[in-house]
Design an enzyme around this catalytic site. Structure first.
Site, mmCIF file in Angstrom:
data_model
loop_
_atom_site.group_PDB
_atom_site.id
_atom_site.type_symbol
_atom_site.label_atom_id
_atom_site.label_comp_id
_atom_site.label_asym_id
_atom_site.label_seq_id
_atom_site.Cartn_x
_atom_site.Cartn_y
_atom_site.Cartn_z
ATOM 1 N N HIS A 80 -22.264 16.914 13.553
ATOM 2 C CA HIS A 80 -21.984 15.586 12.994
ATOM 3 C C HIS A 80 -20.688 15.607 12.198
ATOM 4 O O HIS A 80 -20.609 16.208 11.128
ATOM 5 C CB HIS A 80 -23.138 15.097 12.114
ATOM 6 C CG HIS A 80 -23.001 13.651 11.744
ATOM 7 N ND1 HIS A 80 -23.037 12.641 12.691
ATOM 8 C CD2 HIS A 80 -22.806 13.027 10.557
ATOM 9 C CE1 HIS A 80 -22.896 11.476 12.093
ATOM 10 N NE2 HIS A 80 -22.738 11.676 10.793
ATOM 11 N N HIS A 82 -17.173 13.084 11.008
ATOM 12 C CA HIS A 82 -16.257 11.948 10.995
ATOM 13 C C HIS A 82 -14.923 12.547 10.556
ATOM 14 O O HIS A 82 -14.698 12.770 9.363
ATOM 15 C CB HIS A 82 -16.689 10.879 9.999
ATOM 16 C CG HIS A 82 -18.092 10.389 10.185
ATOM 17 N ND1 HIS A 82 -18.447 9.508 11.188
ATOM 18 C CD2 HIS A 82 -19.235 10.663 9.515
ATOM 19 C CE1 HIS A 82 -19.743 9.249 11.099
ATOM 20 N NE2 HIS A 82 -20.252 9.950 10.109
ATOM 21 N N ARG A 103 -17.216 4.682 -1.037
ATOM 22 C CA ARG A 103 -17.054 3.741 0.066
ATOM 23 C C ARG A 103 -15.701 3.028 0.006
ATOM 24 O O ARG A 103 -15.045 2.827 1.030
ATOM 25 C CB ARG A 103 -18.193 2.714 0.081
ATOM 26 C CG ARG A 103 -18.291 2.016 1.428
ATOM 27 C CD ARG A 103 -19.506 1.147 1.532
ATOM 28 N NE ARG A 103 -19.241 -0.184 1.029
ATOM 29 C CZ ARG A 103 -19.819 -1.284 1.509
ATOM 30 N NH1 ARG A 103 -20.717 -1.189 2.476
ATOM 31 N NH2 ARG A 103 -19.532 -2.453 1.007
ATOM 32 N N TYR A 142 -16.161 5.881 15.415
ATOM 33 C CA TYR A 142 -16.296 4.418 15.395
ATOM 34 C C TYR A 142 -15.030 3.664 15.005
ATOM 35 O O TYR A 142 -15.039 2.438 14.955
ATOM 36 C CB TYR A 142 -17.468 3.989 14.498
ATOM 37 C CG TYR A 142 -17.427 4.467 13.064
ATOM 38 C CD1 TYR A 142 -16.616 3.849 12.116
ATOM 39 C CD2 TYR A 142 -18.219 5.536 12.655
ATOM 40 C CE1 TYR A 142 -16.582 4.288 10.810
ATOM 41 C CE2 TYR A 142 -18.194 5.985 11.338
ATOM 42 C CZ TYR A 142 -17.368 5.355 10.424
ATOM 43 O OH TYR A 142 -17.336 5.795 9.119
ATOM 44 N N ARG A 231 -28.941 -0.435 10.897
ATOM 45 C CA ARG A 231 -28.250 -1.452 10.098
ATOM 46 C C ARG A 231 -27.153 -2.127 10.905
ATOM 47 O O ARG A 231 -26.820 -3.283 10.686
ATOM 48 C CB ARG A 231 -27.629 -0.807 8.841
ATOM 49 C CG ARG A 231 -28.652 -0.395 7.799
ATOM 50 C CD ARG A 231 -28.015 0.419 6.684
ATOM 51 N NE ARG A 231 -27.738 1.786 7.121
ATOM 52 C CZ ARG A 231 -26.585 2.411 6.994
ATOM 53 N NH1 ARG A 231 -25.559 1.812 6.428
ATOM 54 N NH2 ARG A 231 -26.434 3.657 7.424
ATOM 55 N N HIS A 261 -27.360 7.561 13.030
ATOM 56 C CA HIS A 261 -27.665 7.768 11.605
ATOM 57 C C HIS A 261 -29.048 7.183 11.325
ATOM 58 O O HIS A 261 -29.296 6.012 11.633
ATOM 59 C CB HIS A 261 -26.687 7.002 10.705
ATOM 60 C CG HIS A 261 -25.279 7.532 10.674
ATOM 61 N ND1 HIS A 261 -24.184 6.753 10.923
ATOM 62 C CD2 HIS A 261 -24.793 8.762 10.365
ATOM 63 C CE1 HIS A 261 -23.065 7.464 10.774
ATOM 64 N NE2 HIS A 261 -23.413 8.696 10.441
ATOM 65 N N GLU A 264 -30.747 7.713 6.016
ATOM 66 C CA GLU A 264 -29.970 8.547 5.088
ATOM 67 C C GLU A 264 -30.301 8.168 3.651
ATOM 68 O O GLU A 264 -30.348 9.024 2.774
ATOM 69 C CB GLU A 264 -28.474 8.374 5.357
ATOM 70 C CG GLU A 264 -27.600 9.219 4.435
ATOM 71 C CD GLU A 264 -26.114 9.131 4.751
ATOM 72 O OE1 GLU A 264 -25.748 8.378 5.666
ATOM 73 O OE2 GLU A 264 -25.319 9.810 4.079
ATOM 74 N N HIS A 298 -29.139 13.012 9.652
ATOM 75 C CA HIS A 298 -29.682 13.002 8.286
ATOM 76 C C HIS A 298 -31.210 13.042 8.309
ATOM 77 O O HIS A 298 -31.803 14.034 7.950
ATOM 78 C CB HIS A 298 -29.182 11.813 7.441
ATOM 79 C CG HIS A 298 -27.703 11.738 7.318
ATOM 80 N ND1 HIS A 298 -26.979 12.740 6.720
ATOM 81 C CD2 HIS A 298 -26.809 10.800 7.734
ATOM 82 C CE1 HIS A 298 -25.686 12.406 6.759
ATOM 83 N NE2 HIS A 298 -25.564 11.251 7.375
ATOM 84 N N ASP A 349 -20.343 16.414 8.587
ATOM 85 C CA ASP A 349 -20.301 14.973 8.325
ATOM 86 C C ASP A 349 -19.002 14.524 7.669
ATOM 87 O O ASP A 349 -18.007 14.320 8.332
ATOM 88 C CB ASP A 349 -21.546 14.599 7.484
ATOM 89 C CG ASP A 349 -21.746 13.091 7.362
ATOM 90 O OD1 ASP A 349 -20.947 12.330 7.928
ATOM 91 O OD2 ASP A 349 -22.705 12.669 6.694
HETATM 92 ZN ZN LIG Z 1 -22.175 10.209 9.434
#
Ligand SMILES: [Zn+2]
Length: 471
Positions: A80, A82, A103, A142, A231, A261, A264, A298, A349
């Site tokens: 995993h 990103h 974030r 993504y 989500r 995901h 988490e 996760h 991750d």
């Molecule tokens: Zn992730």
């Protein structure tokens, strides 16, 4: 013992072999090796021209063998990633250091990515992984489109930048092309993508499948599928995805990896229960997505029924303990998942840490903290966690045995961390800094602790600096 930085010992070796260009046709003598039936001392590993292992034998070194001092393990799978989150390391702990600080900075970087700077950043991030013994990575991808959501002329231009980055860094890549359709979920339903998220989205699940289906396997590049989370993808489109995933995937094996995901943070469970009366795992099961090719990433906050569902299906869970602790997510039920039949793998991750040895050790250490028991996972179990290549659709890796891929990672046993350790317990003592040699499919990527691209610290610095010039 006189061992230089490379872990290649002078004197005793009949022939140090040097570095043979190209794949295969090579032989190694391992001072120690972790084999499927346990640790062994004095092991010859012979590779065929196809880069696969043709023979493994307990024997003296022979002329022409390349000598691997320390302990040699199968190559690690980082299931995993990103890649762009690597730019966030050491930059999210001020201003309260909350989830929201993180974030905000993540969107700051995401808004500045383009195919050129993403290539440089991902190449450096993947090279860092190679230095840590990673021979294959699953990129949960993504950031598809231009800022605002307009596709590039080639709608997979960002994915192809990642493909090139991994090829140059020498790491096998499974691009887990991700459907990201909505901005979030509350009890009233799914919200629209925010302006920051617009470049992540496709119009609908069919548009995602059509775009992602344009990516095909090539060399060590593989294509898998991902759904960002429950989500970001509503139940109706989760159901549609079940039929679309096999056509998106191209792994050269019978495995069609689907990564999601899952749970988490507790808020996702609350929203899914409020909207659908089901947990995130329950929603995936309802949509027909829980099976042996599923990797739940996760899986931190699960019910007993969630664990049972994943175990009965022989699904995978990708644990990312250094990220889960960095983001204050919690500690997942690793041993309960293992006992239920779930196959466990490891991911770095967000790359706050890139060290699969640390990830493996963290799984056991976090279990100790929550259960007040030691020995929840054996050292052999932890090696299995670090080598979950099949969750990426990459068959024939993760063991040093005839027929397996020539993926070898050597960890030195003479550093200040590892000196005196039992080779069988090296994952409880070493760090990524102790990796001296990395061979992927018979090709040397790291030797003497140095990546073939050179100074990876400088590559990272040069790739990351531009993202913060206007911060
Ligand atoms: Zn992730």
């Amino acid at each position: 013992m006189s061992v230089d930085q490379s872990g290649v010992q002078g004197g005793a070796a009949p022939d140090q072999g040097g570095s043979t260009p190209g794949n295969g046709g090579r032989s190694f003598w391992c001072e120690h090796a972790l084999l499927p039936d346990g640790p062994a001392a004095g092991v010859r590993v012979v590779l065929g021209e196809d880069g696969r292992i043709s023979a493994v034998e307990r024997a003296e070194a022979r002329t022409g063998d390349e000598i691997l001092h320390g302990v040699t393990l199968p190559g690690f799978a980082n299931t995993h990633s990103h890649a762009f989150h690597r730019a966030l390391r050491g930059r999210t702990h001020d201003a309260g250091g909350t989830f929201w600080t993180w974030r905000e900075r993540m969107y700051h970087v995401a808004a500045r990515l383009d195919p050129e700077n993403y290539l440089a950043l991902a190449r450096a991030a993947y090279a860092e992984m190679a230095l840590a013994g990673v021979t294959a990575v699953g990129e949960f991808h993504y950031v598809h489109h231009q800022v605002g959501g307009v596709p590039y002329e080639d709608p997979n231009e960002m994915g192809r930048a990642l493909q090139q980055a991994a090829a140059e860094a020498g790491v096998a890549l499974t691009l887990l092309d991700t459907a990201y359709l909505h901005g979030g979920l509350d009890e009233t339903g799914h919200t629209a993508l925010s302006p920051e998220q617009a470049r992540f989205g496709d119009a609908d699940i069919d548009a995602w499948a059509q775009r992602a289906g344009g990516l095909r396997a090539e060399g060590t590049f593989r294509v898998g599928a991902a759904l960002h989370s429950v989500r970001a993808v509503p139940l109706a489109q989760l159901r549609e995805a079940a039929a679309l995933v096999p056509a998106v995937c191209d792994t050269g094996s019978t495995i069609a990896p689907l990564h999601v995901h899952v749970s988490e943070q507790p808020a996702e469970n609350r929203a899914a229960l409020a909207r659908y009366g089901l947990t995130p795992v329950g929603l995936l099961a309802e949509a027909g997505l829980v099976g042996p090719d599923l990797t739940a990433v996760h899986a931190t906050h699960l019910t007993e029924e969630d664990v049972r569902l994943l175990g009965a299906a022989r699904s995978w869970v990708s644990l990312c303990p250094t990220t889960e602790r960095d983001l204050a997510d919690g500690i997942g039920p690793a041993r309960a998942l293992h006992d239920a039949g779930v196959r466990l793998s490891l991911g770095s991750d967000q790359h706050a840490v890139v060290d699969l040895v640390e990830e493996a050790r963290a799984v056991e250490m976090h279990e100790r903290l929550t259960t007040h028991e030691r020995g929840r996972f054996t050292p052999q179990d932890l090696l299995a966690l670090a080598t979950g290549h099949e969750s990426l659709g990459r068959e024939g890796a993760g063991r040093i045995a005839p027929g397996a891929r020539g993926d070898l990672v050597t960890i030195r046993l003479d550093s200040v961390r590892t000196a005196g350790a039992d080779p069988a317990q090296v994952l409880l003592a070493a760090s990524a800094a102790d990796v001296t040699t990395v061979i992927r499919d018979g090709e040397t990527i790291v030797s003497d602790g140095r990546h073939r691209l050179g100074d990876v610290g400088a590559l990272l610095r040069d790739a990351i600096a531009p993202f913060w010039e206007d911060a």
